[in-house]
Design a protein around this motif. Structure first.
Motif, PDB file in Angstrom:
ATOM      1  N   VAL A   1      85.217  31.285   5.553  1.00 38.40           N
ATOM      2  CA  VAL A   1      85.543  32.749   5.121  1.00 38.40           C
ATOM      3  C   VAL A   1      85.636  33.703   5.919  1.00 38.40           C
ATOM      4  O   VAL A   1      86.431  34.425   5.973  1.00 38.40           O
ATOM      5  CB  VAL A   1      84.964  32.925   3.519  1.00 38.40           C
ATOM      6  N   ASN A   2      84.447  33.950   6.425  1.00 42.69           N
ATOM      7  CA  ASN A   2      84.020  34.688   7.347  1.00 42.69           C
ATOM      8  C   ASN A   2      85.151  34.960   8.482  1.00 42.69           C
ATOM      9  O   ASN A   2      85.846  35.680   8.935  1.00 42.69           O
ATOM     10  CB  ASN A   2      82.761  34.943   8.074  1.00 42.69           C
ATOM     11  N   ASP A   3      85.449  33.516   9.105  1.00 39.34           N
ATOM     12  CA  ASP A   3      86.209  33.329  10.283  1.00 39.34           C
ATOM     13  C   ASP A   3      87.670  33.737   9.818  1.00 39.34           C
ATOM     14  O   ASP A   3      88.536  34.238  10.575  1.00 39.34           O
ATOM     15  CB  ASP A   3      86.263  31.929  10.704  1.00 39.34           C
ATOM     16  N   ALA A   4      88.124  33.463   8.619  1.00 39.88           N
ATOM     17  CA  ALA A   4      89.503  33.812   8.102  1.00 39.88           C
ATOM     18  C   ALA A   4      89.960  35.354   8.117  1.00 39.88           C
ATOM     19  O   ALA A   4      90.796  35.728   8.384  1.00 39.88           O
ATOM     20  CB  ALA A   4      89.669  33.269   6.829  1.00 39.88           C
ATOM     21  N   ILE A   5      88.722  36.104   7.390  1.00 43.87           N
ATOM     22  CA  ILE A   5      88.710  37.320   7.609  1.00 43.87           C
ATOM     23  C   ILE A   5      88.717  38.051   9.112  1.00 43.87           C
ATOM     24  O   ILE A   5      89.570  39.088   9.238  1.00 43.87           O
ATOM     25  CB  ILE A   5      87.411  38.025   6.900  1.00 43.87           C
ATOM     26  N   GLU A   6      87.699  37.302   9.776  1.00 47.16           N
ATOM     27  CA  GLU A   6      87.886  37.934  11.173  1.00 47.16           C
ATOM     28  C   GLU A   6      89.276  37.758  11.812  1.00 47.16           C
ATOM     29  O   GLU A   6      89.779  38.694  12.662  1.00 47.16           O
ATOM     30  CB  GLU A   6      86.851  37.549  12.122  1.00 47.16           C
ATOM     31  N   GLU A   7      89.859  36.679  11.788  1.00 51.47           N
ATOM     32  CA  GLU A   7      91.241  36.298  12.311  1.00 51.47           C
ATOM     33  C   GLU A   7      92.207  37.420  11.838  1.00 51.47           C
ATOM     34  O   GLU A   7      93.036  37.837  12.612  1.00 51.47           O
ATOM     35  CB  GLU A   7      91.426  34.882  11.885  1.00 51.47           C
ATOM     36  N   SER A   8      92.106  37.662  10.554  1.00 52.31           N
ATOM     37  CA  SER A   8      93.245  38.601   9.980  1.00 52.31           C
ATOM     38  C   SER A   8      93.027  40.034  10.622  1.00 52.31           C
ATOM     39  O   SER A   8      93.938  40.812  10.993  1.00 52.31           O
ATOM     40  CB  SER A   8      93.136  38.544   8.659  1.00 52.31           C
ATOM     41  N   LEU A   9      91.758  40.407  10.715  1.00 51.80           N
ATOM     42  CA  LEU A   9      91.476  41.854  11.313  1.00 51.80           C
ATOM     43  C   LEU A   9      91.767  41.839  12.886  1.00 51.80           C
ATOM     44  O   LEU A   9      92.451  42.976  13.204  1.00 51.80           O
ATOM     45  CB  LEU A   9      89.841  41.937  11.190  1.00 51.80           C
ATOM     46  N   ARG A  10      91.641  40.827  13.592  1.00 55.33           N
ATOM     47  CA  ARG A  10      92.092  40.845  14.972  1.00 55.33           C
ATOM     48  C   ARG A  10      93.535  40.875  14.832  1.00 55.33           C
ATOM     49  O   ARG A  10      94.175  41.474  15.754  1.00 55.33           O
ATOM     50  CB  ARG A  10      91.629  39.624  15.644  1.00 55.33           C
ATOM     51  N   LYS A  11      94.270  40.117  14.027  1.00 52.99           N
ATOM     52  CA  LYS A  11      95.767  40.114  14.369  1.00 52.99           C
ATOM     53  C   LYS A  11      96.097  41.468  13.928  1.00 52.99           C
ATOM     54  O   LYS A  11      97.456  41.703  14.368  1.00 52.99           O
ATOM     55  CB  LYS A  11      96.477  39.058  13.390  1.00 52.99           C
ATOM     56  N   ALA A  12      95.610  42.144  13.069  1.00 50.94           N
ATOM     57  CA  ALA A  12      95.998  43.691  12.580  1.00 50.94           C
ATOM     58  C   ALA A  12      96.170  44.567  14.055  1.00 50.94           C
ATOM     59  O   ALA A  12      96.741  45.414  14.113  1.00 50.94           O
ATOM     60  CB  ALA A  12      95.164  44.200  11.363  1.00 50.94           C
ATOM     61  N   ASN A  13      95.331  44.163  14.872  1.00 50.07           N
ATOM     62  CA  ASN A  13      95.574  44.822  15.901  1.00 50.07           C
ATOM     63  C   ASN A  13      95.630  44.108  17.314  1.00 50.07           C
ATOM     64  O   ASN A  13      94.711  43.487  17.706  1.00 50.07           O
ATOM     65  CB  ASN A  13      93.907  45.724  16.045  1.00 50.07           C
ATOM     66  N   ALA A  14      96.684  43.961  17.818  1.00 48.97           N
ATOM     67  CA  ALA A  14      97.222  42.895  18.915  1.00 48.97           C
ATOM     68  C   ALA A  14      96.304  43.185  19.844  1.00 48.97           C
ATOM     69  O   ALA A  14      96.301  42.231  20.696  1.00 48.97           O
ATOM     70  CB  ALA A  14      98.833  43.342  19.328  1.00 48.97           C
ATOM     71  N   GLU A  15      95.853  44.035  20.320  1.00 50.51           N
ATOM     72  CA  GLU A  15      95.084  44.656  21.556  1.00 50.51           C
ATOM     73  C   GLU A  15      93.865  43.741  21.482  1.00 50.51           C
ATOM     74  O   GLU A  15      93.346  43.239  22.581  1.00 50.51           O
ATOM     75  CB  GLU A  15      94.456  45.988  21.547  1.00 50.51           C
TER      76      GLU A  15
END
Length: 615
Positions: free
Chosen positions: A454-468
């Motif tokens: 679950v944490n990995d999924a949340i982190e992946e979404s947060l990174r995708k929200a900022n392409a940089e």
């Protein structure tokens, strides 16, 4: 060529080696040890099951009566039970607990013990039974005194707190039990003032030596900070500041050292004991153990062994939440024993000063194991609680997408995605506070419904929200949790930090903790620790954590995730209560109805006889 007789005996018994699918390698080793030392296959089987029960937190394995068949062990016949009592590796208790031989296993009434668990339980029971006798006092509190300590608050909400402060005098053992937000630390501070004045009255004005401790470093930090915050409120109350006569006792409480139990006892490592013990007792007149539900039987024995006979021991915690990861459920057993003896020396705080009023019936229903009331309370909680029956990993991913949207908004509003000046501690504190706004708590650690995934999924979404930062390990807003105590940084297992970007674009990871010489002082009296990402001690992502890890913490909004399989052995009433009671204003419960019902019906209570030994 000579032959080792014990080796031959060991080999001869391999055909008789018992086994069970759930056993760990440890259980098979125990069975082999019994056979190689002359025990029967029956004793090898029972001893291995006792080892398995110990791994599940039980101090004893029931062979008859209530609890028989625990963990899947078969029921023994009367002939087998009689044969066990003749085993040379087994002692059977007689008229007293001490009436046993020096054998590795003990049969006490209907329970089979590994010897260390039996001895720990007996010694702890003896210590606590003696402490129940009380001690003299010459400094009883008047109503005027109680009013001064509670700023003249005589409301129903403060009644139990006032009673705890009144009753602690004249005791050698006191238990303060209550859920999150019920004012335990507020009460402890006032208890310390009352006990300090009592000690001074008994010892010609001398102030007591106070030791404050908790099972974990994080819990010890929280206790110290909560006491400081409470002291500021006492001194600075606008209408009823603490009278000057009480100030020396307040300073005495604030000067007390706060540490983990291991550090208090001077741990020499896992197998080398402690500096302070029965023959070299602690220098202490008052000892407060916070989060006492998290302490196991062996560590409580070590603390009691080291405690001087005259010292007052105050146990503080929530007896209804999950027990320690070690053996026993000591706080629950002690509270039950005292309650069955009339309740003197035990106060349970029930009024929550922080949780939303519509969440309280949900918490109480889970605590009591009342399934019908739980479902009714969820239905009538309005916006404060939402039950979502998640049946698949795909449904979980959809729900996490909505969760991340809210999380992004929370972090953005706190400035976590902006450049943070290194000399602006207030901005860092806002970002850290944002992490306490919402938290996913998982029953499991691994698997699709576990905290790691679950944490990995949340982190992946947060990174995708900022392409940089799409492929970056460290990015602004990332939350991490320390997973092992680290003396070099002063960070503890469970400390949560946040990664922030500074003005130059570099990443810094910030943690909030108490005193460090090089840290930035904040108005809250805390310290901020700043580390480069490569210097952060062993850690994991913190956007989702296990319910076990959340003990002692609170969050504005909590999502509790249970596995959809109702047969999962992790499910229990205590697990559910611990998880949902972390929420202060909003609760999301992500669970199938069968899993939720199974959790409510399953009691994770542990087998042992500590309560009986105290009585």
């Amino acid at each position: 060529m000579s032959t080792n007789p014990s080796y031959v005996h060991f080999r001869q018994n391999q055909a008789d080696l018992p086994s069970a699918p759930c056993w760990r390698p440890l259980e098979r080793s125990v069975a082999r040890w019994v056979l190689s030392h002359g025990g029967s296959p029956l004793l090898a089987e029972v001893a291995a099951w006792a080892s398995f029960a110990d791994g599940q937190g039980d101090s004893a394995l029931p062979l008859r009566g209530d609890g028989i068949g625990r963990h899947g062990m078969r029921t023994l016949t009367a002939t087998e039970l009689a044969a066990l009592t003749c085993e040379p590796l087994l002692s059977v208790t007689g008229a007293s607990d001490s009436d046993v031989n020096n054998t590795p296993f003990v049969l006490d009434q209907d329970d089979f013990y590994l010897r260390r668990n039996f001895r720990n339980e007996v010694v702890v029971g003896d210590h606590l039974r003696l402490r129940r006798h009380g001690r003299p006092t010459v400094a009883a509190l008047s109503t005027t005194d109680i009013d001064a300590l509670f700023q003249h608050d005589r409301s129903d909400a403060a009644h139990a707190q006032r009673e705890a402060v009144r009753q602690v005098l004249g005791t050698s053992l006191f238990v303060l039990n209550g859920g999150p937000g019920t004012g335990k630390t507020t009460t402890v501070l006032r208890m310390l003032l009352a006990l300090s004045r009592e000690h001074a009255a008994l010892h010609t004005g001398d102030l007591p030596v106070i030791q404050l401790c908790a099972p974990t470093g994080k819990a010890a930090q929280r206790l110290a900070q909560a006491l400081r915050t409470g002291a500021d409120a006492l001194r600075g109350h606008p209408q009823h500041p603490l009278p000057d006569a009480w100030l020396p006792y307040l300073e005495s409480a604030l000067s007390a050292q706060t540490s983990t139990v291991h550090r208090l006892l001077g741990s020499r490592g896992a197998s080398n004991g402690f500096v302070w013990h029965a023959d070299n007792p602690l220098n202490a007149d008052i000892v407060v153990l916070d989060e006492a539900s998290m302490i196991d039987l062996a560590l409580l024995r070590a603390l009691l062994d080291a405690l001087p006979a005259h010292a007052v021991l105050v146990l503080v915690g929530d007896a209804d939440q999950l027990s320690s990861v070690g053996t026993g459920s000591v706080l629950l057993d002690i509270a039950n024993a005292i309650a069955q003896q009339g309740g003197a020396g035990l106060v349970r705080l029930q009024h929550s000063f922080r949780a939303h009023h519509t969440l309280l019936p949900i918490n109480e229903a889970a605590r009591a194991g009342d399934t019908a009331t739980l479902f009714s309370a969820l239905e009538h909680a309005g916006d404060a609680a939402h039950w979502l029956p998640l049946t698949s990993a795909s449904m979980l991913r959809q729900q996490l997408a909505l969760w991340v949207q809210a999380l992004c908004s929370t972090l953005h509003n706190a400035g976590a995605f902006s450049a943070v000046p290194r000399d602006d501690p207030a901005m860092v504190l806002r970002a850290l506070a944002a992490l306490r706004q919402q938290q996913v708590l998982c029953a499991l650690r691994e698997g699709d419904f576990g905290a790691y995934a679950v944490n990995d999924a949340i982190e992946e979404s947060l990174r995708k929200a900022n392409a940089e930062y799409a492929d970056a390990v460290w990015y602004p807003g990332r939350a991490v949790m320390i997973s092992h105590n680290d003396n070099s940084t002063g960070l503890f297992n469970g400390d949560v930090g946040i990664c922030l970007r500074d003005e130059s674009g570099g990443m810094q990871v910030w943690f909030e903790r108490h005193s460090t010489p090089t840290a930035l002082t904040t108005d809250a009296g805390l310290r901020l620790v700043r580390l480069n990402p490569g210097s952060v001690p062993t850690h994991r992502g913190a956007f989702a954590m296990t319910i076990h890890k959340s003990q002692g913490s609170e969050y504005e909004q909590v999502a509790v995730l249970l596995p959809p399989d109702a047969d999962n052995p992790i499910l229990s009433r205590q697990l559910l209560y611990t998880g949902i009671s972390r929420a202060k204003t909003r609760l999301q419960l992500w669970s199938t109805e069968p899993a939720l019902t199974a959790a409510m019906r399953r009691d994770a209570g542990r087998r042992g006889a500590l309560a009986r030994r105290i009585r």
